[in-house]
Design an enzyme around this catalytic site. Structure first.
Site, PDB file in Angstrom:
ATOM      1  N   HIS A   6       0.805  -1.230   0.000  1.00  0.00           N
ATOM      2  CA  HIS A   6       0.000   0.000   0.000  1.00  0.00           C
ATOM      3  C   HIS A   6       0.839   1.282   0.000  1.00  0.00           C
ATOM      4  CE1 HIS A   6      -3.515  -2.501   0.923  1.00  0.00           C
ATOM      5  NE2 HIS A   6      -2.829  -3.048   1.914  1.00  0.00           N
TER       6      HIS A   6
HETATM    7  C1  BDR Z   1      -3.368   0.785   5.023  1.00  0.00           C
HETATM    8  O1  BDR Z   1      -3.666   0.302   6.329  1.00  0.00           O
HETATM    9  C2  BDR Z   1      -2.484  -0.068   6.993  1.00  0.00           C
HETATM   10  O2  BDR Z   1      -2.633  -1.333   7.558  1.00  0.00           O
HETATM   11  C3  BDR Z   1      -1.370   0.004   5.993  1.00  0.00           C
HETATM   12  O3  BDR Z   1      -0.181   0.468   6.607  1.00  0.00           O
HETATM   13  C4  BDR Z   1      -1.865   0.962   4.954  1.00  0.00           C
HETATM   14  O4  BDR Z   1      -1.556   2.306   5.280  1.00  0.00           O
HETATM   15  C5  BDR Z   1      -3.937  -0.167   3.996  1.00  0.00           C
HETATM   16  O5  BDR Z   1      -5.308  -0.301   4.151  1.00  0.00           O
END
Ligand code: BDR
Ligand code: CA
Length: 312
Positions: A242
């Site tokens: 992500h």
């Molecule tokens: C987001 O949520 C967190 O768990 C990750 O770091 C990312 O920023 C993805 O949904």
């Protein structure tokens, strides 16, 4: 071109850690500070993890701040089930030696945006938007001084990853997200539609390990750990990566495509709390307040990440 001056607001998290490494490895960017927030794990851990990552990158000079301990209005939701009890499970990184800056994240954001020339600071947000919303509420004059906000969060066609319709960062603090997205500051959003195309396939993770460096090894272990949960959930080789997409968008925007749309965050209904309601087809006349990215050249993204991690 002088480097783009950025502040990274984050809740590390393995993928946050890789995003920070990518930024610190990139001469096109100058990281003025890292403001931490509660999210994946509580604040004490995110503030510690950010310092572990700076030290891993050989950059103990980067100021790291602790910020909001809880969302604006809702109780904190954390994600140890994805990131482990430390938030940074996987590599065995030493306890940080560098101190935490004594200033609060929100104070640093306000002071910096007031002091630096208007339009010169970019905010890269990798977690819940609590710190940014608090800074904007306390010092509304800084909103117009932000160059742009590049945020990971939400989903358009991809739905949610924490509820059927809500992505984690937005669900944790939907009220903050709605305030930031409707603040008037220019926002570019990297939603799940993008990150679900950036899969940490085994062949890709192995390339980081094959670098034969401490940072390459740590990156491989971070990716190995985070992908476990999503591999089981989605039944595929590799999990979505992500947060590094935020930094990659700054470095190579040509790898991405999207459009200007209206985006509103659901804050009323418990059923759909935190949904990013994205008017992709322009069926309303609401203002186009967010540039939402939908597509990515994932091979190009991973090639960029590998090339930069190899520099550390
Ligand atoms: C987001 O949520 C967190 O768990 C990750 O770091 C990312 O920023 C993805 O949904
Ligand atoms: Ca994050």
């Amino acid at each position: 071109m002088p480097p783009e001056r950025i502040i990274i607001d984050t809740d590390p998290g393995q993928d946050d850690a890789v995003a920070i490494l990518l930024a610190l490895a990139s001469p096109e960017l100058e990281v003025l500070g890292i403001t931490t927030v509660a999210g994946n794990v509580p604040l004490a851990l995110t503030a510690k993890n950010a310092r572990k990552v700076c030290e891993l990158a050989g950059r103990p000079d980067i100021p790291v701040f602790a910020g909001a301990e809880a969302p604006l209005l809702r109780p904190l939701i954390t994600a140890e089930y994805v990131h482990g009890q430390t938030g940074l499970d996987g590599p065995d990184l030493p306890e940080p030696v560098m101190p935490l800056d004594p200033r609060h994240s929100v104070d640093f954001l306000i002071e910096t945006l007031r002091a630096e020339p208007a339009g010169s600071i970019t905010l890269c947000t990798l977690g819940p938007l609590t710190n940014i919303a608090l800074a904007f509420a306390r010092a509304p004059e800084i909103v117009g001084r932000v160059k742009r906000i590049i945020a990971m969060g939400g989903g358009a066609f991809e739905g949610g990853n924490t509820t059927p319709v809500a992505e984690f960062n937005i669900l944790v603090d939907p009220h903050a997200a709605q305030r930031v997205f409707s603040s008037g500051a220019p926002v570019t959003l990297l939603p799940l539609d993008v990150t679900h195309k950036c899969l940490t396939r085994k062949v890709r993770v192995d390339r980081f390990r094959a670098l034969g460096t401490r940072v390459g090894d740590a990156t491989a272990l971070l990716l190995d750990y985070q992908e476990r949960f999503d591999e089981a959930k989605y039944g595929q080789d590799g999990g979505p990566l992500h947060d590094p997409t935020v930094i990659a968008w700054l470095l190579r925007p040509e790898l991405f495509s999207g459009r200007d749309v209206n985006l509103e965050v659901e804050t009323g209904s418990e059923l759909t709390m935190g949904q990013t309601v994205i008017d992709w087809w322009g069926v309303t006349d609401r203002p186009r307040n967010v540039h939402v990215i939908r597509d990515v050249d994932d091979e190009g993204f991973f090639a960029l990440l590998l090339e930069r991690i190899a520099r550390l």
